[in-house]
Enzyme design. Structure first.
Site, short mmCIF file in Angstrom:
data_model
loop_
_atom_site.label_atom_id
_atom_site.label_comp_id
_atom_site.label_asym_id
_atom_site.label_seq_id
_atom_site.Cartn_x
_atom_site.Cartn_y
_atom_site.Cartn_z
N GLU A 1 -56.49 -69.16 46.19
CA GLU A 1 -57.14 -69.33 47.49
C GLU A 1 -57.98 -70.61 47.51
OE1 GLU A 1 -58.97 -66.25 50.59
OE2 GLU A 1 -60.03 -66.28 48.69
N ASN B 1 -54.14 -69.64 60.89
CA ASN B 1 -54.26 -68.19 61.02
C ASN B 1 -54.09 -67.77 62.47
OD1 ASN B 1 -55.05 -68.73 58.43
ND2 ASN B 1 -56.63 -67.15 58.40
N GLU C 1 -37.14 -50.91 60.78
CA GLU C 1 -36.51 -50.06 61.80
C GLU C 1 -37.45 -49.81 62.98
OE1 GLU C 1 -34.17 -45.77 61.94
OE2 GLU C 1 -35.86 -46.04 60.57
N LYS D 1 -50.57 -73.21 54.95
CA LYS D 1 -50.68 -72.97 53.50
C LYS D 1 -49.55 -73.62 52.72
CE LYS D 1 -53.23 -68.80 54.48
NZ LYS D 1 -53.36 -69.20 55.89
N LYS E 1 -45.95 -62.88 54.47
CA LYS E 1 -47.04 -63.83 54.69
C LYS E 1 -48.38 -63.39 54.12
CE LYS E 1 -48.25 -61.88 59.18
NZ LYS E 1 -48.49 -62.13 60.61
N GLY F 1 -39.34 -58.16 65.30
CA GLY F 1 -40.28 -57.07 65.51
C GLY F 1 -41.67 -57.36 65.02
N GLY F 2 -41.89 -58.52 64.37
CA GLY F 2 -43.20 -58.85 63.82
C GLY F 2 -44.15 -59.40 64.87
#
Length: 630
Positions: free
Chosen positions: A544, A448, A318, A411, A369, A292-293
């Site tokens: 970072e 990205n 859900e 990353k 993530k 679902g992502g």
């Protein structure tokens, strides 16, 4: 008016015109044969006697050859071809029929030839004149004056559509194009005024109100140059969608849209081996975690078009699972699939699912993530990204899967944050399992993803809508970017070309500075950076880096069958025993909520891992929001 009634009325009017033109052309042919003088009585009588045959034959040919399928408003070369065929066939049949009826008595031999020319003019002429009048209305003063960038096929269609518009909302003044052979010529009667470099100059000279980019296949580099030229004019500009969206050459003004940041950051389309991909996925039972992502749902969409035997969808959200289920039911009602609301760390549920569904290929997209969020959510990152990968990967190996594809991130290379470290260990798990079973374990890394959940583009867009400030961590920070569909296509291509143990990376072109992204998004909103909307630099966050990397120095690069995909084999990592012991220690520490023990276990597994900021550039001290770096 009812569209069907309107269409029948148009066809009736067209047929009536053509039917009337037949006797006119027939008698006019006689008159021209006798030099516009009086036609002898026996010849005029013969003309009247043969007229019913001419009407019947020529009228039938006009209908048979489809003269009433088209609309006069859009008469074009195909219509002229149909008219020529109908008149030719009709004239030939008239000659043959009249010879059989009365041996063509009192029908001069030149009459059929003259009739052919007259009939051709009477059928084609009014259609073309009507089309010309509609496309070249005299009232050109109203509407915005438009300069079209690109004089190719798309520019031609765009100009034609504007000239057809009955409301004349837009008036095309001319084109600009960088191809020398087009400069100085005309398209749709409009001049090609020069190259794109002259856009600001032409705008001033011609009093342009609006710019339209008709170059849907331009590269990102070309698009950035054109947008900069358009921005110099201070005028609004619009762009056509990608050519694949212009189905069957049809175009209308509603397809124009503002230039998006994706147009500027996207890269040249990557040509994939779709036949190979379909062969590798068609007829297979395919499992997708995180279905679902952002990445998972796009994988579902693209794999669904490859005729899999069955899709097995897993997600612990859900609503996301419900949303992709509804989409599949709507777009692929005949596709066999199942959806399962469960967590990838639930080993018992995962094993049961593999036993019952028996997938052949697994795409493991489930992961946390969000970089800054995970910096103080170490246990969650370890459980989901590390333990979840181990659970699903081991189940795939134990239940005879053919392929397991891990979706990783750039990353994971020399990780400086929790998210990168957890994904690098996930890569190690897959590489350690490869070769120990028939399952081939493949890893895919990319940078990205534009428009994914939590990405920087929606954040910047929201900040711009609120009037700013737009927050950037550092003036020199840069990242690789790719689109969600492109990322998913890379994943599928890698799945079918991988032999097992490889780490695949797409050739992602040049990295983009986040500062440039912020500036362009502000300009595309019609405002000026640091004038209408401020950009605040808030400093690098813990973990970072200024620059992302795609490979470790120790990784051995190997060629692939695809020119845009590179592969590596990681040769510097924990051994099988070290990895097993380290994962056991990590799991125990996570179960005990022992933060320090988890850090120690991570450092043993990844000696290169550091949570400190990039030492090459100390952070700028400033308060404010930060950008997402996922």
């Amino acid at each position: 008016m009812n569209p069907l009634v309107d269409r029948l009325r148009s066809r009736t009017a067209a047929f009536t015109h053509d039917f009337i033109s037949i006797p006119v052309a027939w008698f006019l042919a006689y008159w021209l044969r006798f030099n516009l003088d009086q036609i002898p009585p026996e010849f005029i009588t013969s003309a009247w006697h043969s007229l019913p045959w001419v009407l019947l034959i020529q009228g039938s040919m006009c209908w048979i050859f489809g003269l009433y399928r088209g609309v006069w408003r859009f008469a074009s070369l195909p219509d002229l071809v149909r008219i020529t065929k109908a008149v030719s066939a009709g004239t030939l049949l008239v000659v043959v029929t009249l010879f059989l009826v009365d041996r063509s008595t009192h029908i001069p031999r030149s009459v059929p030839a003259i009739y052919f020319g007259l009939q051709l003019m009477m059928l084609a002429g009014p259609r073309l004149i009507y089309r010309w009048m509609k496309d070249h209305r005299l009232n050109l003063s109203s509407g915005q004056r438009v300069l079209i960038i690109g004089a190719g096929r798309d520019g031609d269609m765009l100009a034609r559509d504007m000239m057809r518009d009955p409301y004349r909302a837009y008036f095309p003044v001319g084109f600009v194009d960088d191809k020398l052979r087009r400069q100085g010529s005309e398209v749709q009667g409009l001049p090609v005024l020069g190259s794109t470099s002259k856009i600001p100059e032409i705008v001033r000279e011609e009093g342009i109100d609006l710019l339209m980019l008709a170059l849907p296949n331009a590269t990102a580099l070309e698009m950035r140059r054109l947008v900069e030229l358009c921005e110099q004019t201070g005028l609004p500009f619009r762009i056509l969608p990608q050519l694949r969206a212009l189905m069957n050459g049809q175009l209308d003004m509603s397809q124009l849209r503002p230039v998006s940041i994706e147009d500027l950051l996207g890269r040249d389309p990557v040509r994939l081996d779709w036949p190979e991909i379909r062969v590798g996925l068609a007829g297979k039972r395919i499992l997708i975690t995180g279905a679902g992502g952002s990445i998972g749902s796009e994988l579902v969409r693209q794999i669904a078009r490859s005729d899999p035997a069955r899709l097995i969808l897993i997600d612990n959200g859900e609503f996301n699972l419900y949303r992709i289920e509804m989409e599949l039911l709507e777009t692929h009602p005949d596709l066999e699939f199942s959806r399962h609301l469960l967590d990838v760390t639930d080993a018992q549920a995962i094993r049961h699912l593999f036993e019952s569904e028996r997938p052949a290929t697994v795409f493991h997209a489930a992961a946390y993530k969000h970089v800054p969020l995970l910096e103080n959510q170490l246990r969650a990152a370890i459980r989901n990204n590390v333990m979840g990968t181990q659970v699903v990967a081991e189940a795939a190996a134990a239940h005879g899967c053919e392929r397991f594809v891990l979706i990783s991130t750039d990353k994971a290379v020399n990780p400086a944050n929790v998210m990168g470290a957890s994904k690098r260990i996930a890569e190690s798990i897959c590489q350690a399992l490869d070769g120990g079973s028939e399952c081939r374990f493949i890893t895919v890394r990319f940078g990205n993803v534009l428009g994914s959940a939590g990405s920087v583009v929606p954040l910047f867009r929201r900040q711009i809508e609120q009037g700013g400030p737009v927050t950037v961590t550092h003036p020199d920070i840069e990242r690789f970017f790719m689109t969600i569909p492109e990322a998913c296509q890379l994943i599928m291509q890698s799945a079918v070309i991988g032999d097992g143990g490889e780490i695949f990376v797409l050739d992602m072109g040049e990295p983009i500075k986040i500062r440039y992204l912020a500036e362009q998004m502000i300009r595309l909103s019609g405002r000026e950076p640091d004038l209408d909307v401020q950009i605040h630099y808030v400093g690098l966050r813990p973990g970072e880096k200024l620059y992302e990397e795609l490979f470790y120095a120790s990784e051995e690069l190997v060629p692939t069958r695809h020119p845009k995909i590179r592969a590596a084999r990681h040769t510097d990592g924990p051994s099988g025993t070290e990895l097993t012991e380290g994962l056991d220690t990590l799991r125990t520490a996570a179960d005990l909520f022992d933060h320090e023990a988890m850090l120690i276990a991570l450092n043993r597994l990844l000696p290169c891992w550091s949570k400190e900021p990039d030492p090459k550039s100390p952070p700028i001290q400033s308060a404010g929001l930060t950008t997402e770096d996922a």
